[in-house]
Design a protein around this motif. Structure first.
Motif, short mmCIF file in Angstrom:
data_model
loop_
_atom_site.label_atom_id
_atom_site.label_comp_id
_atom_site.label_asym_id
_atom_site.label_seq_id
_atom_site.Cartn_x
_atom_site.Cartn_y
_atom_site.Cartn_z
N LEU A 179 0.82 -1.22 0.00
CA LEU A 179 0.00 0.00 0.00
C LEU A 179 0.85 1.27 0.00
CD1 LEU A 179 -2.81 -0.33 2.71
CD2 LEU A 179 -3.05 -0.22 0.24
N LEU A 180 1.92 1.22 0.76
CA LEU A 180 2.71 2.44 0.99
C LEU A 180 3.92 2.53 0.07
CD1 LEU A 180 2.53 2.50 4.90
CD2 LEU A 180 1.13 3.80 3.27
N TRP A 184 2.52 1.99 -5.72
CA TRP A 184 1.05 1.93 -5.56
C TRP A 184 0.40 2.97 -6.47
CZ3 TRP A 184 -2.40 -1.22 -3.48
CH2 TRP A 184 -3.70 -0.74 -3.24
N GLY A 187 -4.47 4.80 -5.74
CA GLY A 187 -5.03 5.92 -5.02
C GLY A 187 -5.55 5.55 -3.64
N VAL A 188 -6.38 6.46 -3.09
CA VAL A 188 -6.75 6.40 -1.69
C VAL A 188 -7.89 5.40 -1.42
CG1 VAL A 188 -7.74 7.76 0.19
CG2 VAL A 188 -5.88 8.70 -1.16
N GLU A 189 -8.88 5.36 -2.29
CA GLU A 189 -10.07 4.56 -1.98
C GLU A 189 -9.76 3.07 -1.76
OE1 GLU A 189 -13.45 5.67 -4.21
OE2 GLU A 189 -14.79 4.28 -3.16
N ALA A 191 -6.97 1.89 -0.96
CA ALA A 191 -6.07 1.84 0.21
C ALA A 191 -6.89 1.82 1.49
CB ALA A 191 -5.11 3.03 0.19
N VAL A 192 -7.96 2.61 1.52
CA VAL A 192 -8.84 2.64 2.70
C VAL A 192 -9.51 1.28 2.90
CG1 VAL A 192 -11.01 3.62 3.57
CG2 VAL A 192 -9.22 5.14 2.69
N THR A 195 -6.93 -1.26 4.06
CA THR A 195 -6.51 -0.99 5.43
C THR A 195 -7.53 -1.55 6.40
OG1 THR A 195 -5.36 1.03 4.77
CG2 THR A 195 -5.99 0.86 7.07
#
Lengths: 232, 232
Positions: A179-180, A184, A187-189, A191-192, A195
């Motif tokens: 993820l980090l 990658w 994007g964010v979605e 990743a959320v 997580t």
């Protein structure tokens, strides 16, 4: 099975031991349902399968019902039989294990809901599929082992859960590494989503460890960490 | 306070009721420690204060110790006094509330560790500071109310926790709205931190609700949802 010692003590005592045994049977049944829920939830997550996620979400009611019934049985049993010492610890521990298993069912539901929220897309990008698959397999294996430990009172098998939990933690770190990483590109979605899913797997594994630990403690009077210390 | 009825029943019975009361005192003490841990953890998170996060992390041992002692007291009390009916339900509920509060302490530690991991940077970007601050304030208020509910057996106050939990859920959605908005410019790493922190706040609130629900149930014999149904 009614233990041999209780045969001498008449039918009231037999019914009592049968009730104690039935607690263990119901816990094993819960592990089976939770294992199945987790297996479906992970497949739903990886395949973006809406039908499977709905099955997990609606099936959770059954697990909750067994938990509620087990709680009533325990209170009823304590009120009528006033168990002491080992039996008392056993019924209260059964109550706790039921709570842990109920929570594990909820975590499978959370994973299924993640799949449903992203449907028809998959919540898991290709480079994470194998890690998530492995986390799901370990989760499934851990709850199956917890069920065997409850049924067999096998202390050695109970101690294996710690190593499974370590494997889960390593996969959880791998998840974050991916993820980090600068590579990658999702994007964010996602990743959320990942997580949260990672957190659900981790908590699921923690609860499985606690269930097995409780059995080990009932059988040996020792917490697993102390037994491992004694062995090494 | 020893209830008036027990005065007629001699010193053994008085000691028993004192022990029951002491369970409640220790639960209230746990809410106080957990509230303080959460307040410090949130400040540590918002201010990137390493000293405060270390305080929360090392202070958790004290909360765990009270939980372990309470468990021993409960088992001891059940073995010696064999409480029945209401008293039995009370001691087992105390055991559960202690477990919930212990877990709330862990969640404050998780928030403190997030702060420590990002130090000397802050884990919370400016556009999320006020949302995280409000989540922290609600969390703190909820555990304080749970403590008051345990001490006072105030059912109305107990029922307030549901509205607080709804407020927490709304803030949690705001958090995701900001994270997932096209304006988000902080990338994946802070998004992961905030996703996890949001989850910790949400679980903290859930446990506070459960603690208050347990008191309401002990006092009224009804679950809060049923009482609200009756009132409306």
């Amino acid at each position: 099975m009614v233990p041999a010692t209780s045969l001498e003590e008449g039918t009231v005592r037999d019914a009592y031991h049968e009730e104690l045994d039935s607690l263990s049977d119901r816990l094993v049944e819960m592990t089976r349902l939770v294992r199945s829920a987790m297996a479906r939830a992970v497949t739903a997550l990886l395949d973006a399968d809406l039908r499977l996620s709905e099955e997990v979400i609606s099936g959770d009611e059954h697990i909750n019902k067994i938990d509620a019934e087990l709680e009533e049985t325990v209170f009823d049993l304590m009120a009528r039989q006033q168990p002491v010492a080992g039996d008392l610890r056993m019924v209260i521990t059964a109550l706790r294990m039921s709570g842990d298993l109920e929570r594990m069912g909820d975590l499978a539901v959370h994973i299924a809901k993640t799949a449903r929220r992203r449907h028809p897309e998959t919540a898991v990008p290709p480079e994470l599929q194998s890690t998530v698959l492995q986390m799901g397999q370990i989760a499934e294996r851990m709850v199956a082992k917890a069920g065997s430990v409850i049924a067999s009172k096998d202390v050695e098998l109970g101690l294996e859960l710690d190593a499974d939990d370590d494997a889960m933690d390593r996969l959880h770190r791998t998840l974050f590494d991916i993820l980090l990483s600068p590579k990658w590109k999702h994007g964010v979605e996602p990743a959320v989503d990942i997580t949260l899913a990672g957190r659900y797997f981790e908590r699921f594994a923690d609860h499985a460890v606690v269930v097995a630990e409780n059995v080990v403690y009932l059988v040996t009077g020792q917490r697993p960490a102390d037994i491992v210390d004694d062995l090494t």
